[in-house]
Enzyme design. Structure first.
Site, mmCIF file in Angstrom:
data_model
loop_
_atom_site.group_PDB
_atom_site.id
_atom_site.type_symbol
_atom_site.label_atom_id
_atom_site.label_comp_id
_atom_site.label_asym_id
_atom_site.label_seq_id
_atom_site.Cartn_x
_atom_site.Cartn_y
_atom_site.Cartn_z
ATOM 1 N N GLU A 96 3.551 6.975 7.829
ATOM 2 C CA GLU A 96 3.769 6.617 6.420
ATOM 3 C C GLU A 96 4.910 5.607 6.334
ATOM 4 O O GLU A 96 5.743 5.523 7.242
ATOM 5 C CB GLU A 96 4.074 7.921 5.648
ATOM 6 N N ASP A 97 4.931 4.830 5.259
ATOM 7 C CA ASP A 97 6.026 3.865 5.089
ATOM 8 C C ASP A 97 7.316 4.533 4.633
ATOM 9 O O ASP A 97 8.393 4.237 5.134
ATOM 10 C CB ASP A 97 5.624 2.731 4.121
ATOM 11 N N ASP A 100 9.155 9.771 -0.399
ATOM 12 C CA ASP A 100 9.919 9.671 -1.640
ATOM 13 C C ASP A 100 9.991 11.067 -2.270
ATOM 14 O O ASP A 100 10.820 11.878 -1.873
ATOM 15 C CB ASP A 100 9.222 8.626 -2.530
ATOM 16 N N PHE A 149 14.952 1.043 -4.899
ATOM 17 C CA PHE A 149 13.592 0.565 -4.688
ATOM 18 C C PHE A 149 13.588 -0.516 -3.619
ATOM 19 O O PHE A 149 14.246 -1.544 -3.759
ATOM 20 C CB PHE A 149 12.988 0.035 -5.988
ATOM 21 N N ASP A 156 5.627 -2.509 -0.918
ATOM 22 C CA ASP A 156 5.314 -3.536 -1.906
ATOM 23 C C ASP A 156 6.068 -3.390 -3.219
ATOM 24 O O ASP A 156 6.581 -2.328 -3.553
ATOM 25 C CB ASP A 156 3.827 -3.508 -2.223
ATOM 26 N N ARG A 162 4.865 -7.202 0.907
ATOM 27 C CA ARG A 162 4.605 -6.350 2.082
ATOM 28 C C ARG A 162 4.865 -7.112 3.373
ATOM 29 O O ARG A 162 5.153 -6.518 4.408
ATOM 30 C CB ARG A 162 3.142 -5.876 2.093
HETATM 31 P P1 IMP Z 1 5.721 10.275 -2.526
HETATM 32 O O1 IMP Z 1 6.534 10.716 -1.347
HETATM 33 O O2 IMP Z 1 4.479 11.082 -2.729
HETATM 34 O O3 IMP Z 1 6.552 10.201 -3.777
HETATM 35 O O4 IMP Z 1 5.135 8.837 -2.337
HETATM 36 C C1 IMP Z 1 5.615 7.926 -1.489
HETATM 37 C C2 IMP Z 1 4.909 6.610 -1.795
HETATM 38 O O5 IMP Z 1 5.528 5.969 -2.921
HETATM 39 C C3 IMP Z 1 5.078 5.668 -0.630
HETATM 40 O O6 IMP Z 1 3.983 5.736 0.243
HETATM 41 C C4 IMP Z 1 5.170 4.321 -1.315
HETATM 42 O O7 IMP Z 1 3.884 3.769 -1.467
HETATM 43 C C5 IMP Z 1 5.734 4.600 -2.681
HETATM 44 N N1 IMP Z 1 7.184 4.306 -2.736
HETATM 45 C C6 IMP Z 1 8.200 5.180 -2.848
HETATM 46 N N2 IMP Z 1 9.392 4.576 -2.864
HETATM 47 C C7 IMP Z 1 9.139 3.249 -2.739
HETATM 48 C C8 IMP Z 1 9.992 2.080 -2.681
HETATM 49 O O8 IMP Z 1 11.238 2.121 -2.744
HETATM 50 N N3 IMP Z 1 9.341 0.889 -2.543
HETATM 51 C C9 IMP Z 1 7.991 0.776 -2.470
HETATM 52 N N4 IMP Z 1 7.162 1.841 -2.517
HETATM 53 C C10 IMP Z 1 7.728 3.074 -2.664
HETATM 54 MG MG MG Z 2 2.259 4.388 0.126
#
Ligand code: IMP
Ligand code: MG
Length: 173
Positions: A96-97, A100, A149, A156, A162
């Site tokens: 995963e990137d 969050d 962010f 992105d 990206r």
């Molecule tokens: P979560 O952990 O389910 O809230 O989701 C994480 C996803 O939210 C990641 O895969 C990203 O696509 C997106 N995301 C969260 N923080 C950022 C950020 O700072 N920049 C860009 N995308 C983010």
């Molecule tokens: Mg994502």
């Protein structure tokens, strides 16, 4: 454009850390049936760098998911593109990137549990631990970052940026 991008992690810092993560993964998965699954689209840049540094027989696949608030507080997950292989009995590493809130990966974990994998671990380039709404920890974490962010290296801003070869913080003017 009404924003600037301030470098948070340089290309060199990221590449060095990815090599370290890859070596740890390589040691942990020796002799296992490794399947590396990238979550589209954010993981793509990180994942291509990562797998080149893992000297093991492995296969890759991708899936595209989004989490959304449903009738429960933890929401639900929508799989718009699923993997194309049977992962029962396999050692699955999800790439995963960024973690969050943790919602996406907590749903992914449940989904793969139901697919009877031998093991499931999470590798993420970035982690924003202060943002968690559900308990979720990455097994391999590149960098813990503050609640800002960020863009680049796959992440992105409205689908753009990206392709930035570093991680930056979006600063609005
Ligand atoms: P979560 O952990 O389910 O809230 O989701 C994480 C996803 O939210 C990641 O895969 C990203 O696509 C997106 N995301 C969260 N923080 C950022 C950020 O700072 N920049 C860009 N995308 C983010
Ligand atoms: Mg994502």
């Amino acid at each position: 454009m009404d924003y600037n991008i301030k470098t948070l992690l340089t290309r060199e810092e990221i590449e060095t850390r990815i090599k370290e993560l890859a070596k740890t993964i390589q040691n942990d998965y020796k002799g296992k049936d490794l399947v590396v699954i990238g979550l589209l689209k954010g993981s793509v840049v990180f994942m291509t760098d990562l797998i080149k540094e893992i000297d093991l027989p492995l296969v890759i696949d991708f899936m595209s998911v989004s989490s959304y608030e449903g009738t429960t507080t933890t929401g639900n997950i929508k799989v718009s593109k699923d993997i194309s292989m049977n992962v029962a009995g396999k050692d699955v590493l999800i790439v995963e990137d960024i973690i969050d809130t943790g919602l996406t990966l907590s749903h992914i974990k449940k989904l793969f549990d139901s697919r009877n994998v031998a093991s499931l671990k999470i590798c993420t380039l970035l982690d924003k631990p202060s943002r968690r709404t559900v308990e979720m920890q990455g097994d391999y974490v590149g960098f813990a970052i503050p609640d800002k962010f960020v863009v680049g290296y796959g992440l992105d801003y409205d689908q753009l940026l990206r392709n930035l070869p570093y991680i930056g913080v979006v600063v609005h003017e």
